[in-house]
Scaffold this active site. Structure first.
Site, PDB file in Angstrom:
ATOM      1  N   GLY A  80       0.792  -1.228   0.000  1.00  0.00           N
ATOM      2  CA  GLY A  80       0.000   0.000   0.000  1.00  0.00           C
ATOM      3  C   GLY A  80       0.825   1.279   0.000  1.00  0.00           C
TER       4      GLY A  80
ATOM      5  N   HIS B  41       3.861 -12.011   5.392  1.00  0.00           N
ATOM      6  CA  HIS B  41       3.630 -10.581   5.155  1.00  0.00           C
ATOM      7  C   HIS B  41       4.946  -9.806   5.267  1.00  0.00           C
ATOM      8  CE1 HIS B  41      -0.142  -8.064   4.815  1.00  0.00           C
ATOM      9  NE2 HIS B  41       0.746  -7.102   4.926  1.00  0.00           N
TER      10      HIS B  41
ATOM     11  N   SER C 172       8.159 -13.110   1.079  1.00  0.00           N
ATOM     12  CA  SER C 172       8.742 -12.694   2.367  1.00  0.00           C
ATOM     13  C   SER C 172      10.242 -12.957   2.425  1.00  0.00           C
ATOM     14  CB  SER C 172       8.053 -13.354   3.568  1.00  0.00           C
ATOM     15  OG  SER C 172       6.680 -13.018   3.585  1.00  0.00           O
TER      16      SER C 172
ATOM     17  N   ARG D  76      15.521 -11.072  -1.608  1.00  0.00           N
ATOM     18  CA  ARG D  76      16.421  -9.927  -1.856  1.00  0.00           C
ATOM     19  C   ARG D  76      17.468 -10.238  -2.916  1.00  0.00           C
ATOM     20  NH1 ARG D  76      12.922  -8.519   0.812  1.00  0.00           N
ATOM     21  NH2 ARG D  76      12.896  -7.347   2.750  1.00  0.00           N
TER      22      ARG D  76
END
Ligand SMILES: Cc1cc2nc3c(=O)[nH]c(=O)nc-3n(C[C@H](O)[C@H](O)[C@H](O)COP(=O)(O)O)c2cc1C
Length: 399
Positions: free
Chosen positions: A83, A282, A314, A317
């Site tokens: 968001g 999350h 989650s 990288r």
């Protein structure tokens, strides 16, 4: 100077984003919850997993292209719903969606985004997925689903791991809670980041006005500074399995359930008609005692079998993390922060840079492990030490 010039990996993009964003915005994107154990453990879990290199195979024609739900993708990855892209960059969601389209990977728009799904559908191109928070007043969520269907979104992702609002203590400390009521600390933080102030906030204020949650029902479409007037669209602690059934009836296209960590729940989601489960904690942002999703993955893959698609997020990288997730049985991964850092540094170009970095690293991982195609990335790539405990993987991953 080109902000991306010295960004050679996601960690560099993160550092550049840290310099560019007000501390409150950066920490909102970057940090976890409570003591950030889950956040650190997501990385530790990936780092524990080792791959066994393989050589003397011609890998000169290797390709990361594969399919997701029967359609081609540039690599086995999609953009996770977040968001916050609209706070990282002016109309950041649109920039991110365009980058995804350029990299031929799906983009997921979050319920809490600051760009409307209709605008994304009109402007972005590419494959679009919509994330759903199911509010206690269901009819408002059903309206949102109808809008997503009308706007042509390909998939709906129901997030089930956010039943209550998490303890992100740094947000109030930074004066950066939502609704956003800037205090002295937040104002001096913004003033200390003039590039963000001019390029993001001032641009909003002088064009479309203070960002709003554009995907909320019209009567609740408030500015990020406004208090939520109605509890029925902020709470979501009444959700249960009947809702999954109901959504399956309402939504005619691909349905995914995001935030599953239990094998029996994954199976139940599939039995109730989900096309995919997304194994996720999350990004370590919600429940600090949650195990790493990569540790939850093998049992879920085993339980679901080939009845549905299993996706993981989650902690991704590096491109090698994608290979590890695939080797443990995921069909694809979602990335959240990696592309948000890129968006914060240079909008669409920055998000695309993040995707290219991850893609480049995945490509090298494939070369080092002698995989010419994504389908060749399997469990045989995993290093299985004789002392299984040393690796700390669940037994099923080692079978
Ligand atoms: C700033 C931010 C906002 C997020 N907002 C949402 C959201 O609105 N809905 C949702 O399902 N997940 C949300 N997530 C979680 C991501 O979809 C994803 O699960 C997570 O970021 C993956 O971990 P990673 O950031 O380590 O890649 C958010 C993550 C971040 C970093």
């Amino acid at each position: 100077m080109n902000a991306l010039a010295h960004c050679y990996n996601i960690a560099d993009l993160r550092e550049a984003a840290r310099r560019r964003l007000p501390k409150g915005v950066f920490e909102f994107v970057d940090r976890g919850t409570e003591d950030e154990v889950a956040l650190r453990n997501n990385r530790a879990a990936f780092e524990r997993i080792k791959l066994r290199p393989r050589s003397l195979v011609d890998v000169s024609r290797r390709s990361m292209q594969t399919t997701l739900f029967g359609k081609p993708v540039g690599m086995p990855l999609a953009i996770a719903p977040t968001g916050a892209a609209g706070l990282c960059w002016y109309h950041g969601e649109l920039e991110l969606a365009k980058a995804a389209a350029a990299a031929k990977v799906p983009f997921t728009l979050a319920t809490g985004a600051m760009t409307s799904m209709e605008e994304i559908a009109k402007e972005a191109g590419g494959r679009l997925w919509m994330q759903l928070y199911l509010w206690n007043e269901r009819r408002y969520s059903y309206e949102l689903i109808k809008r997503a269907e009308n706007a042509g979104f390909e998939a709906l992702i129901l997030t089930v791991d956010t039943v209550v609002s998490p303890n992100r203590e740094y947000n109030p400390r930074n004066g950066f809670n939502l609704p956003f009521h800037p205090n002295v600390r937040a104002i001096s933080d913004m003033l200390a980041h003039p590039r963000w102030l001019a390029g993001v906030l001032t641009r909003y204020l002088t064009t479309t006005g203070m960002p709003r949650y554009e995907n909320l029902p019209e009567q609740f479409r408030r500015k990020i500074t406004a208090d939520p007037s109605q509890k029925e669209i902020t709470r979501q602690d009444t959700m249960d399995w009947e809702d999954v059934k109901r959504l399956r009836d309402l939504w005619p296209r691909i349905l995914m359930v995001k935030g599953i960590m239990q094998p029996d729940e994954a199976v139940r989601a599939v039995e109730y008609g989900a096309d995919a489960v997304i194994v996720s904690n999350h990004g370590g942002r919600n429940f600090d005692s949650a195990m790493a999703s990569i540790d939850a993955l093998p049992d879920i893959v085993e339980a679901v079998g080939d009845r549905a698609t299993v996706i993981l997020d989650s902690g991704i990288r590096r491109g090698s993390d994608i290979a590890k997730a695939l080797a443990l049985g995921a069909k694809a991964v979602l990335v959240g922060r990696a592309t948000l850092y890129g968006t914060a540094v240079a909008g669409q170009a920055g998000a695309l840079a993040a995707l290219n970095l991850l893609g480049g690293e995945l490509d090298k991982t494939m070369a080092y492990t002698a995989c010419n195609t994504i389908d060749e990335i399997g469990p045989d790539l995993l290093y299985l030490p004789r002392d299984r405990n040393r690796m700390g993987l669940p037994e099923t991953a080692l079978a």
